[in-house]
Design a protein around this motif. Structure first.
Motif, mmCIF file in Angstrom:
data_model
loop_
_atom_site.group_PDB
_atom_site.id
_atom_site.type_symbol
_atom_site.label_atom_id
_atom_site.label_comp_id
_atom_site.label_asym_id
_atom_site.label_seq_id
_atom_site.Cartn_x
_atom_site.Cartn_y
_atom_site.Cartn_z
ATOM 1 N N LYS A 113 0.843 -1.190 0.000
ATOM 2 C CA LYS A 113 0.000 0.000 0.000
ATOM 3 C C LYS A 113 0.888 1.253 0.000
ATOM 4 C CE LYS A 113 -3.605 -2.611 0.306
ATOM 5 N NZ LYS A 113 -4.420 -2.855 -0.892
ATOM 6 N N SER A 135 -3.151 4.296 -1.686
ATOM 7 C CA SER A 135 -4.036 4.108 -0.543
ATOM 8 C C SER A 135 -4.305 5.394 0.225
ATOM 9 C CB SER A 135 -3.436 3.067 0.407
ATOM 10 O OG SER A 135 -3.328 1.822 -0.244
ATOM 11 N N GLY A 136 -3.339 6.342 0.207
ATOM 12 C CA GLY A 136 -3.540 7.556 0.995
ATOM 13 C C GLY A 136 -2.715 8.713 0.490
ATOM 14 N N GLU A 150 -4.774 7.128 11.007
ATOM 15 C CA GLU A 150 -6.023 7.131 10.242
ATOM 16 C C GLU A 150 -5.835 6.430 8.897
ATOM 17 O OE1 GLU A 150 -7.150 11.196 10.012
ATOM 18 O OE2 GLU A 150 -7.947 11.284 12.059
ATOM 19 N N GLU A 151 -4.684 6.654 8.263
ATOM 20 C CA GLU A 151 -4.398 5.978 6.996
ATOM 21 C C GLU A 151 -4.230 4.478 7.194
ATOM 22 O OE1 GLU A 151 -4.559 7.165 4.005
ATOM 23 O OE2 GLU A 151 -5.053 9.153 4.768
ATOM 24 N N ASP A 209 -5.535 2.684 9.602
ATOM 25 C CA ASP A 209 -6.855 2.121 9.895
ATOM 26 C C ASP A 209 -7.654 1.914 8.617
ATOM 27 O OD1 ASP A 209 -6.327 2.077 12.591
ATOM 28 O OD2 ASP A 209 -7.328 3.980 13.013
ATOM 29 N N TYR A 210 -7.522 2.871 7.698
ATOM 30 C CA TYR A 210 -8.212 2.744 6.411
ATOM 31 C C TYR A 210 -7.669 1.536 5.632
ATOM 32 C CZ TYR A 210 -9.580 3.621 1.596
ATOM 33 O OH TYR A 210 -10.067 3.484 0.317
ATOM 34 N N GLY A 261 -8.943 -1.670 7.174
ATOM 35 C CA GLY A 261 -10.351 -1.899 6.846
ATOM 36 C C GLY A 261 -10.534 -2.349 5.415
ATOM 37 N N SER A 262 -9.793 -1.701 4.506
ATOM 38 C CA SER A 262 -9.868 -2.056 3.092
ATOM 39 C C SER A 262 -9.341 -3.461 2.857
ATOM 40 C CB SER A 262 -9.057 -1.053 2.255
ATOM 41 O OG SER A 262 -9.047 -1.412 0.903
#
Length: 260
Positions: free
Chosen positions: A76, A96-97, A110-111, A113-114, A117-118
């Motif tokens: 990622k 991804s971010g 936060e990235e 965690d995203y 989740g993804s």
């Protein structure tokens, strides 16, 4: 997660590494000050997430990201920059971010965690084949009611999505002769148990059945064995599903691949 942090400005790199290390989800962070140095390392080491500055000397962060994704498709990419002008290009790369400097630990988390989740949505099952065979869901070890159910999953993982019949499975998992009807009924129970176990983590569609053939949807599985076959990473040290004798055949094939 294994992470890398790349920035050719020492102070910015220091701040980025500090923010990444603050996450409890990160197990290791390797830092680099140049794109070329980064690529040499990525060619030989597995990376889960790369935090890259965009505006760097040499090939630049955008080109570096493309090369990393070619080497390790599952890695990622999170861009870190002080310029919004790169946002559109970054989105086209399907990264991804995208973080704006100065980078904070909260923004990094936060990235992550995203990404988690993804990843859980796309590949809810994480499988470790090198060494002992282990299965994880959302970071936790998946428990099985029967040890033979876990072995059945291991056997299907070993087949890399290819369909296998119940007779083939019986031949590999039970070498001794016995009541065929008894084994057939037991195998049906194991498949039911495996399906229920996968459904309990929202991954019931991983197990597929086509008439008398059983297989796995490998696109929904994050597996070190599969990653190794694609990229040559992580390194293979001669141990593969060590608790199962039938896995020795694949282990031998991996040894031959490793020699070349």
């Amino acid at each position: 997660m294994n992470a890398i942090a790349v920035d050719d400005e020492p102070l910015m790199l220091y701040a980025l590494v500090k923010a990444v290390k603050a996450s409890s989800d990160i197990t290791s962070v390797v830092e680099f000050g140049s794109c070329e140095e980064t690529l040499k390392w990525v060619e030989k080491n597995l990376v889960d997430v790369a935090f890259l500055d965009i505006d760097m000397r040499g090939m630049g962060g955008l080109a570096l990201a493309q090369k990393i994704m070619e080497l390790q498709p599952d890695c990622k990419i999170v861009f870190c920059t002080g310029y919004e002008k790169y946002a559109v290009t970054a989105i086209k790369l399907r990264v991804s971010g995208y973080l704006m400097k100065p980078i904070s630990a909260q923004a990094v988390q936060e990235e992550i965690d995203y990404i988690k989740g993804s990843k859980a949505k796309d590949r809810p099952l994480t499988v470790k084949c090198f060494g002992n065979f282990e299965v994880y869901a959302c970071g936790d070890k998946l428990s099985f009611k029967r040890t033979k159910t876990k072995e059945l999953l291991a056997f299907l993982i070993d087949r890399k999505g290819a369909g296998v019949t119940a007779k083939e499975i019986r031949t590999w998992l039970w070498s001794e002769n016995g009541d065929e009807k008894k084994y057939h009924n037991y195998l049906r129970q194991l498949f039911l148990d495996l399906r229920n176990t996968l459904e309990s983590i929202g991954a019931g569609d991983i197990l597929e059945q086509n008439n008398y053939s059983y297989s796995l949807n490998v696109d929904k599985i994050d597996c070190d064995y599969y990653t190794y076959l694609k990229t040559g990473l992580p390194e293979f040290h001669g141990e593969y599903m060590t608790q199962y004798s039938w896995a020795e055949e694949t282990c031998g094939l991996l040894w031959k691949k490793n020699e070349y």
